[in-house]
Write a protein that holds these residues in place. Structure first.
Motif, PDB file in Angstrom:
ATOM      1  N   ILE A  59       0.902  -1.178  -0.060  1.00 53.31           N
ATOM      2  CA  ILE A  59       0.071  -0.031  -0.050  1.00 53.31           C
ATOM      3  C   ILE A  59       1.014   1.204  -0.021  1.00 53.31           C
ATOM      4  N   TYR A  60       1.910   1.094   0.744  1.00 44.90           N
ATOM      5  CA  TYR A  60       2.780   2.205   0.636  1.00 44.90           C
ATOM      6  C   TYR A  60       3.725   2.553  -0.811  1.00 44.90           C
ATOM      7  N   GLY A  61       4.151   1.510  -1.419  1.00 38.67           N
ATOM      8  CA  GLY A  61       4.875   1.514  -2.521  1.00 38.67           C
ATOM      9  C   GLY A  61       3.895   1.797  -3.659  1.00 38.67           C
ATOM     10  N   VAL A  62       2.967   1.277  -3.879  1.00 45.25           N
ATOM     11  CA  VAL A  62       1.957   1.408  -4.801  1.00 45.25           C
ATOM     12  C   VAL A  62       1.581   3.119  -4.773  1.00 45.25           C
ATOM     13  N   ALA A  63       1.234   3.596  -3.419  1.00 51.30           N
ATOM     14  CA  ALA A  63       0.971   4.862  -3.486  1.00 51.30           C
ATOM     15  C   ALA A  63       2.051   5.889  -3.803  1.00 51.30           C
ATOM     16  N   ALA A 189      14.277   0.567  12.236  1.00 48.99           N
ATOM     17  CA  ALA A 189      14.747   1.660  12.532  1.00 48.99           C
ATOM     18  C   ALA A 189      13.591   2.752  12.597  1.00 48.99           C
ATOM     19  N   TYR A 190      12.568   2.742  11.672  1.00 49.62           N
ATOM     20  CA  TYR A 190      11.573   3.868  11.627  1.00 49.62           C
ATOM     21  C   TYR A 190      10.791   3.832  13.224  1.00 49.62           C
ATOM     22  N   SER A 191      10.415   2.751  13.428  1.00 48.61           N
ATOM     23  CA  SER A 191       9.650   2.510  14.865  1.00 48.61           C
ATOM     24  C   SER A 191      10.793   3.065  15.902  1.00 48.61           C
ATOM     25  N   GLN A 192      11.851   2.543  16.104  1.00 48.93           N
ATOM     26  CA  GLN A 192      12.800   2.778  17.042  1.00 48.93           C
ATOM     27  C   GLN A 192      12.969   4.149  17.286  1.00 48.93           C
ATOM     28  N   GLY A 193      13.404   4.716  15.925  1.00 49.62           N
ATOM     29  CA  GLY A 193      13.748   6.248  15.919  1.00 49.62           C
ATOM     30  C   GLY A 193      12.796   7.285  16.552  1.00 49.62           C
ATOM     31  N   ILE A 194      11.553   6.956  16.003  1.00 50.96           N
ATOM     32  CA  ILE A 194      10.561   7.936  16.659  1.00 50.96           C
ATOM     33  C   ILE A 194      10.169   7.495  18.150  1.00 50.96           C
ATOM     34  N   ARG A 195      10.286   6.266  18.432  1.00 45.79           N
ATOM     35  CA  ARG A 195      10.460   6.161  20.041  1.00 45.79           C
ATOM     36  C   ARG A 195      11.194   6.755  20.616  1.00 45.79           C
ATOM     37  N   ASP A 196      12.645   6.688  20.227  1.00 43.53           N
ATOM     38  CA  ASP A 196      13.597   7.271  21.284  1.00 43.53           C
ATOM     39  C   ASP A 196      13.471   8.935  21.082  1.00 43.53           C
ATOM     40  N   ALA A 197      13.164   9.367  20.139  1.00 47.31           N
ATOM     41  CA  ALA A 197      12.808  10.975  20.035  1.00 47.31           C
ATOM     42  C   ALA A 197      11.816  11.229  21.028  1.00 47.31           C
ATOM     43  N   ILE A 242       4.413   3.079  14.752  1.00 50.34           N
ATOM     44  CA  ILE A 242       4.252   1.870  13.947  1.00 50.34           C
ATOM     45  C   ILE A 242       3.543   1.924  12.659  1.00 50.34           C
ATOM     46  N   TYR A 243       3.834   1.119  11.678  1.00 49.95           N
ATOM     47  CA  TYR A 243       3.050   0.992  10.635  1.00 49.95           C
ATOM     48  C   TYR A 243       1.574   0.454  10.655  1.00 49.95           C
ATOM     49  N   TYR A 244       0.491   0.806  10.249  1.00 56.45           N
ATOM     50  CA  TYR A 244      -0.860   0.280  10.156  1.00 56.45           C
ATOM     51  C   TYR A 244      -1.028  -1.102  10.512  1.00 56.45           C
ATOM     52  N   ASP A 267       2.874   8.811  11.068  1.00 58.27           N
ATOM     53  CA  ASP A 267       2.528   8.914   9.386  1.00 58.27           C
ATOM     54  C   ASP A 267       2.404   7.450   8.903  1.00 58.27           C
ATOM     55  N   GLY A 268       3.077   6.417   9.739  1.00 59.50           N
ATOM     56  CA  GLY A 268       3.071   5.090   9.119  1.00 59.50           C
ATOM     57  C   GLY A 268       1.498   4.589   9.410  1.00 59.50           C
TER      58      GLY A 268
END
Length: 392
Positions: A59-63, A189-197, A242-244, A267-268
């Motif tokens: 759904i992400y790549g197609v969009a 990395a996406y989830s961990q990075g947002i969590r850390d901040a 996290i992603y949906y 945004d995920g």
């Protein structure tokens, strides 16, 4: 050398405007008004994009590729002297496959890249782009690791730290008394990075984080332990960086156990309302940070055009990619690039000009970039109400 000199000479900032779907870009300087096409000749560049066109993250790549394609088609139908040939590749959200997809695009003759879509794939491809001196603008990979140490890699979406800080700031201003649980994926990395901040900012804002639970890609089908622990800790607000897909499982299992906190995503999370087989009523009341909503009146022209072309409503990833193509167009014009230049020559020119651009599009107003490739723009908080995103 003549081409390179011309590109450097014309890299001075200028005012740029675009007609498509209300998007426009403005350069910070107004001393010049040239775009490298003063001869009136059309310059057609080879532009590539990639993302997971198959698999769980499709759904992400197609969009992304559809958003990019829509922008390309609009530009090519306009009187712009910059045009594009466009090709897309499937990377299945896998780093190794993403590099293979990138190599296929390079074999085709790609000069500039608007992609990849996901963070892991983008980190891998960014290394290849840096080594090859190919200019890369990722629409949706938000980790700072994507651009770190690579002067020719830029982002359209706001960074993971930006999202984490903005979420904590919003909670501090509007939900300061909440007891917060965090459930995040610690092998991503996406989830961990947002969590850390988020955790850092939450501490500075004196927010109460009463529980943190983790999961991995292999354990994303059962969240009963994390939800039970969050409920036991008294959490009335659950932050989900996290992603949906895993979020949809969390919502279903929380309802089954009678746990009804406010869920707060990033945004995920965008795409959950149109996820096949998902009961959208489970997301009622969900809050999320995102730079784009299809329900905003200002985005109507884009939403109508995208829906007419692809039969579905665009999400934030489509909007980011759409903006990305127009940003690329603006940068090529500002740098005075011509289609006969090599990817290396174009890359050197765009690296110089990107920090001078100011762009207003679907996903932000007055966007600018620093020399590290990170965009400056702010996310907006939305809440799901009656199956629609409404500004919170």
């Amino acid at each position: 050398m003549k081409k390179k000199f011309m590109c450097m000479l014309m890299a001075a900032a200028m005012t740029l405007s675009m007609a498509a779907c209300g998007s426009k870009s403005d350069d910070t300087n107004n001393d010049a008004n040239t775009d490298g096409t003063e001869t009136g000749e059309v310059q057609t560049f080879k532009l590539g994009s990639s993302g997971p066109l198959t698999g769980d993250a499709a759904i992400y790549g197609v969009a992304v590729v559809q958003g990019a394609e829509l922008a390309v088609n609009e530009i090519n139908a306009s009187d712009s002297k910059v045009k594009f040939e466009f090709q897309k590749q499937d990377d299945e959200a896998d780093g190794e496959k993403a590099v293979n997809a990138y190599n296929s695009l390079m074999d085709w003759g790609m000069q500039v890249l608007v992609g990849p879509t996901t963070t892991g794939a983008s980190i891998a491809v960014a290394d290849a782009c840096y080594n090859d001196r190919t200019f890369m603008l990722t629409p949706s990979a938000s980790s700072t690791d994507v651009t770190a140490g690579k002067d020719n890699v830029f982002q359209v979406c706001f960074t993971d730290p930006n999202q984490g800080v903005a979420a904590a700031d919003y909670m501090a201003e509007n939900m300061a008394d909440s007891k917060i649980a965090i459930i995040y994926r610690n092998d991503d990395a996406y989830s961990q990075g947002i969590r850390d901040a988020f955790v850092k900012e939450a501490s500075e804002k004196n927010l109460s984080v009463v529980y943190e639970g983790t999961f991995t890609n292999d354990t994303a089908s059962d969240f009963s332990v994390q939800l039970t622990a969050a409920q036991t800790a008294g959490a009335d607000l659950v932050f989900l960086p996290i992603y949906y897909q895993p979020a949809s499982v969390i919502f279903s299992q929380a309802k089954a156990m009678g746990y009804e906190p406010t869920f707060f995503g990033v945004d995920g999370m965008d795409g959950i309302l149109t996820m096949p087989g998902f009961d959208a009523s489970l997301a009622e009341g969900l809050m999320l940070m995102t730079p784009f909503s299809a329900t905003d009146e200002s985005n109507k022209a884009f939403v109508d055009a995208y829906t007419a072309a692809y039969g579905t409503e665009p999400n934030q990833f489509a909007a980011d990619a759409y903006d990305g193509v127009y940003i690329m167009k603006a940068a090529l014009e500002a740098a005075g690039c011509t289609a006969d230049m090599s990817n290396e020559e174009i890359c050197d020119a765009l690296v110089k000009v990107m920090p001078t651009l100011k762009f207003t599009g679907l996903t932000g107003t007055d966007m600018t970039w620093n020399a590290e490739g990170q965009v400056s723009k702010a996310p907006t908080a939305y809440v799901v109400k009656d199956g629609q995103y409404v500004k919170a």
